[in-house]
Design an enzyme around this catalytic site. Structure first.
Site, mmCIF file in Angstrom:
data_model
loop_
_atom_site.group_PDB
_atom_site.id
_atom_site.type_symbol
_atom_site.label_atom_id
_atom_site.label_comp_id
_atom_site.label_asym_id
_atom_site.label_seq_id
_atom_site.Cartn_x
_atom_site.Cartn_y
_atom_site.Cartn_z
ATOM 1 C CB CYS A 39 11.436 23.863 -11.368
ATOM 2 S SG CYS A 39 12.820 24.998 -11.596
ATOM 3 C CB CYS A 42 12.310 27.500 -14.945
ATOM 4 S SG CYS A 42 13.621 26.279 -14.737
ATOM 5 C CG ASP A 442 12.287 5.549 -30.744
ATOM 6 O OD1 ASP A 442 12.991 5.353 -31.741
ATOM 7 O OD2 ASP A 442 12.482 6.460 -29.921
ATOM 8 C CG ASP A 622 11.620 9.522 -27.080
ATOM 9 O OD1 ASP A 622 11.951 8.821 -28.058
ATOM 10 O OD2 ASP A 622 12.407 10.277 -26.492
ATOM 11 C CG ASP A 626 9.515 7.727 -32.307
ATOM 12 O OD1 ASP A 626 9.966 7.001 -33.202
ATOM 13 O OD2 ASP A 626 10.141 7.995 -31.269
#
Length: 726
Positions: A39, A42, A442, A622, A626
């Site tokens: 955000c 941050c 997955d 993800d 993968d």
């Protein structure tokens, strides 16, 4: 080489700039990966902390790439800055120059947009001059307007049509034809014919036709570029996970060295929170390893002497001494990057519908135009007439409609899917998605949320819950954090404990009312683990009590599975996670085909085996484990929450939290492919009707340009229908 500014004021004092640069302190550019930022707050915190660090002259954070660029004095190291940020709660890793190649500025998009703007502006001005000619301007006035049009058109074409000329030249040098060859010929012939007519004081010139052709074709090229611009190499993103430096023991003391200096047999120190820079074997220390990025395992695994570790794994709780067994190109992370690169290059060989059409279209256009020229030259003996007719044939058959057919549909379909929460990254993804007949999933982070959820909280009395809450609060273990989350939601007060300490690899222990209490592994407290995911609480000499967890389904998972079943699409679940949770999830969702404990290479091999049988595979995943499978599949989808490397390796990004839109995306892709084929049919029908008129000499190059424009508009309108369909 100095940069040239578009604004003269920006370069008004080059001598002053050179003097300032000479007097400025020598600085180095550092880059940090910040996977935890999410955000604006941050960004502000990180930039403020970095800017306040001694020796740092500037810092800028990119939220999209989750990276920070720092300008600092040479004595400032990335390790110092990372340590500073970690005290504020931000995970930080140094990025090397190889990883930074993925952030290079997109010059191609801006270049195309500039050429499109120039051609559009020039064509509007030339059309205004043409209106005067069409309205009856004669003799000297007409010639003046034609020469003014030429003065505007020639430099505009020289700049704007460069991509077509260069690609056509490259193709001809290689002894082949592509769509840019007839495009370049049509533009060049329109210019040559117009200049010839103008020099002979002719009534007609076709400068506006040449510019209109260029504008429409650049519009299609830019739309196609925007569809591809989001994608970067997943192999480059994997490089961002490489650790550039390590702590090697020299004379029994850890010394920071470049990873490239490590050799097999060296012993390195990996501190808690650090990522493994190389493959090796633990020689000393106990801890837990987070292997989620490599294997998809939800839970950390125990790390103890003699155990093998791989580059990219994260050390969680205790310091580890690692004896190096593989470095550089032999490391597991590098091999995975190579696997992804090979898979990506194979997928890039996909031939789109537009490319297939170009192979047939380009030679046909050239032959037709050449025959028209020769036929009329022999019949009439008039070079001027033959050239005009050949130009009209080339312009009327110019593949502008074909150039727009795919980008226009792709843009309309991409907009529709974006509203449903799916971002299309690759221009050919829509065509490949339309052919899907098999989906491979997955598990962790894809069909499930990837966060352990406590399911038997109320099986424990208030005393046990309070003690477990207090012990869990002292640990960063995912199961401990799951307990904390569940306890916090019930507004429970933790028990008052003393001497709390975390035992690396086992759990947390303390004293409560004089009795020792433990929360951790089953073997540590004298219990049998069983197949279910659990952590165990022991109070004094009492029997250990389990806290059971499950990985909650991602929203829309069951809806998606039911939708795909209704469409008759085959489904497979393949996960690197343990057998029990994979089997439980398969039973919950009703998936008959599943496998567990799969390595990244095994996932890619599984998809290759399906493709060898003729299947068109969609991979949904993800994790880092993968990426090879995502690149190997015919088409792939990753959630927006996925690891950067997985998200980049995929063709489509799922923006929301629900999986439900994926089933609808396949339907939209099928409709989009149908629209593309319809556009090709429209362009073909247009040519069948219009070309005979041009060959017969009934269409001037100007009429040909207007006809070409009308076909392009028709194609675009047909593409827009896709956005309005239900």
């Amino acid at each position: 080489m100095s940069a040239v500014s578009a604004c003269p004021a920006c370069s008004a004092a080059p001598a002053a700039e050179a003097l300032a640069a000479a007097q400025a302190p020598r600085e180095v550019n550092l880059a940090l990966s910040l996977p935890g930022i999410h955000c604006a707050a941050c960004i502000s915190s990180v930039e403020r902390a970095l800017s306040a660090f001694p020796g740092v002259h500037g810092a800028r954070v990119n939220l999209t790439l989750k990276r920070a660029q720092i300008e600092a004095d040479p004595e400032v190291t990335a390790e110092q800055l990372a340590a500073k940020l970690e005290t504020l709660g931000f995970e930080a890793h140094e990025l090397d120059s190889g990883a930074l190649r993925a952030t290079e500025t997109d010059q191609a998009g801006r270049d195309l947009l500039m050429r499109l703007a120039v051609s559009g502006f020039a064509s509007m001005n030339v059309m205004l001059l043409s209106v005067a000619v069409w309205s009856g301007a004669e003799a000297a006035t007409r010639d003046l307007f034609h020469w003014l049009s030429a003065a505007i058109t020639l430099p505009a074409i020289a700049f704007s049509a460069q991509p077509f000329f260069l690609h056509a030249y490259s193709a001809l040098r290689a002894g082949r034809l592509n769509m840019d060859v007839p495009i370049s010929l049509a533009i060049a012939l329109a210019l040559v014919t117009s200049l010839w007519e103008t020099s002979l004081s002719g009534e007609h010139a076709y400068f506006d036709a040449a510019l209109t052709l260029t504008f429409f074709l650049l519009a299609g090229r830019y739309l196609d570029h925007r569809a591809r611009a989001v994608a970067r190499s997943a192999a480059e993103e994997l490089a961002a996970l490489e650790v550039p430096r390590a702590l090697r023991f020299e004379d029994d003391a850890p010394v920071q060295v470049s990873v490239s200096e490590l050799r097999i047999g060296d012993v390195i120190l990996v501190r808690p929170g650090g990522r493994m820079p190389v493959d090796g074997v633990i020689s000393e220390g106990r801890s837990e390893l987070d292997r989620a990025l490599l294997t998809g395992e939800t839970l950390p695994v125990l790390a103890e002497p003699g155990q093998a570790v791989s580059a990219g794994e994260v050390n969680l709780t205790g310091p580890l001494n690692i004896r190096v067994t593989a470095v550089g190109e032999d490391s597991s992370l590098y091999r995975m990057a190579q696997l992804v690169a090979v898979a990506e290059s194979g997928r890039s060989n996909y031939t789109s519908l537009a490319d297939k059409a170009a192979k047939l279209y380009a030679p046909g256009v050239h032959i037709l135009s050449a025959l028209s020229f020769l036929g009329w030259l022999i019949y009439s003996g008039d070079m001027r007439m033959a050239l005009n007719i050949a130009a009209a044939v080339l312009i009327i058959t110019c593949p502008c409609a074909l150039g727009l057919a795919v980008p226009a549909v792709t843009t309309a379909a991409s907009g529709r899917l974006f509203r449903k929460g799916l971002l299309i990254k690759d221009g050919t993804a829509m065509e490949r998605l339309a052919k899907v007949d098999t989906v491979v999933f997955d598990k962790t982070g894809t069909l499930t949320q990837g966060q352990p959820k406590l399911i038997n909280l109320m099986d424990h009395d208030a005393r046990a819950r309070g003690v477990a809450f207090a012990l869990a609060s002292g640990s960063a273990h995912p199961l401990a954090q799951g307990i904390v989350a569940a306890m916090t939601a019930t507004k429970l007060t933790p028990a008052q404990l003393t001497d709390i300490r975390e035992v690396p690899g086992y759990g947390t222990e303390a004293y409560w009312n004089g009795a020792r209490v433990r929360l951790g592994r089953a073997s540590w407290v004298g219990a049998e683990q069983g197949e279910r995911t659990a952590t165990w609480l022991q109070i004094g000499g009492e029997n250990p009590a389990p806290f059971y967890f499950e990985d909650a389904l991602r929203q829309g998972a069951q809806e998606l599975i039911d939708d795909l079943k209704a469409k008759g699409i085959a489904m497979h679940l393949i996960s690197g996670d343990a057998l029990a949770p994979v089997r439980a999830l398969a039973n919950t969702l009703g998936l008959e085909n599943w496998s567990a404990n799969a390595l990244p290479v095994e996932k890619a091999d599984f998809i290759n085996a399906l493709k060898a049988k003729g299947a068109h595979v969609l991979m949904v995943g993800d994790g880092l484990n993968d990426t090879a499978a995502l690149s190997t599949a015919n088409v792939s989808i990753s959630p927006a929450s996925a690891l950067d490397a997985a998200r980049v390796a995929s063709d489509i990004v799922l923006l929301g939290n629900t999986l439900a839109p994926i089933g609808g995306a396949i339907t939209v892709a099928q409709k989009a492919t149908l629209r593309i084929k319809e556009n090709f049919q429209i362009a073909t029908l247009y040519n069948i009707i219009a070309v005979p008129f041009a060959i017969a000499g009934l269409a001037t190059p100007l009429i040909a340009a207007l006809a070409m424009s009308s076909s392009s508009i028709t194609v675009s309108l047909n593409a827009l229908r896709l956005g309005r369909e239900k």
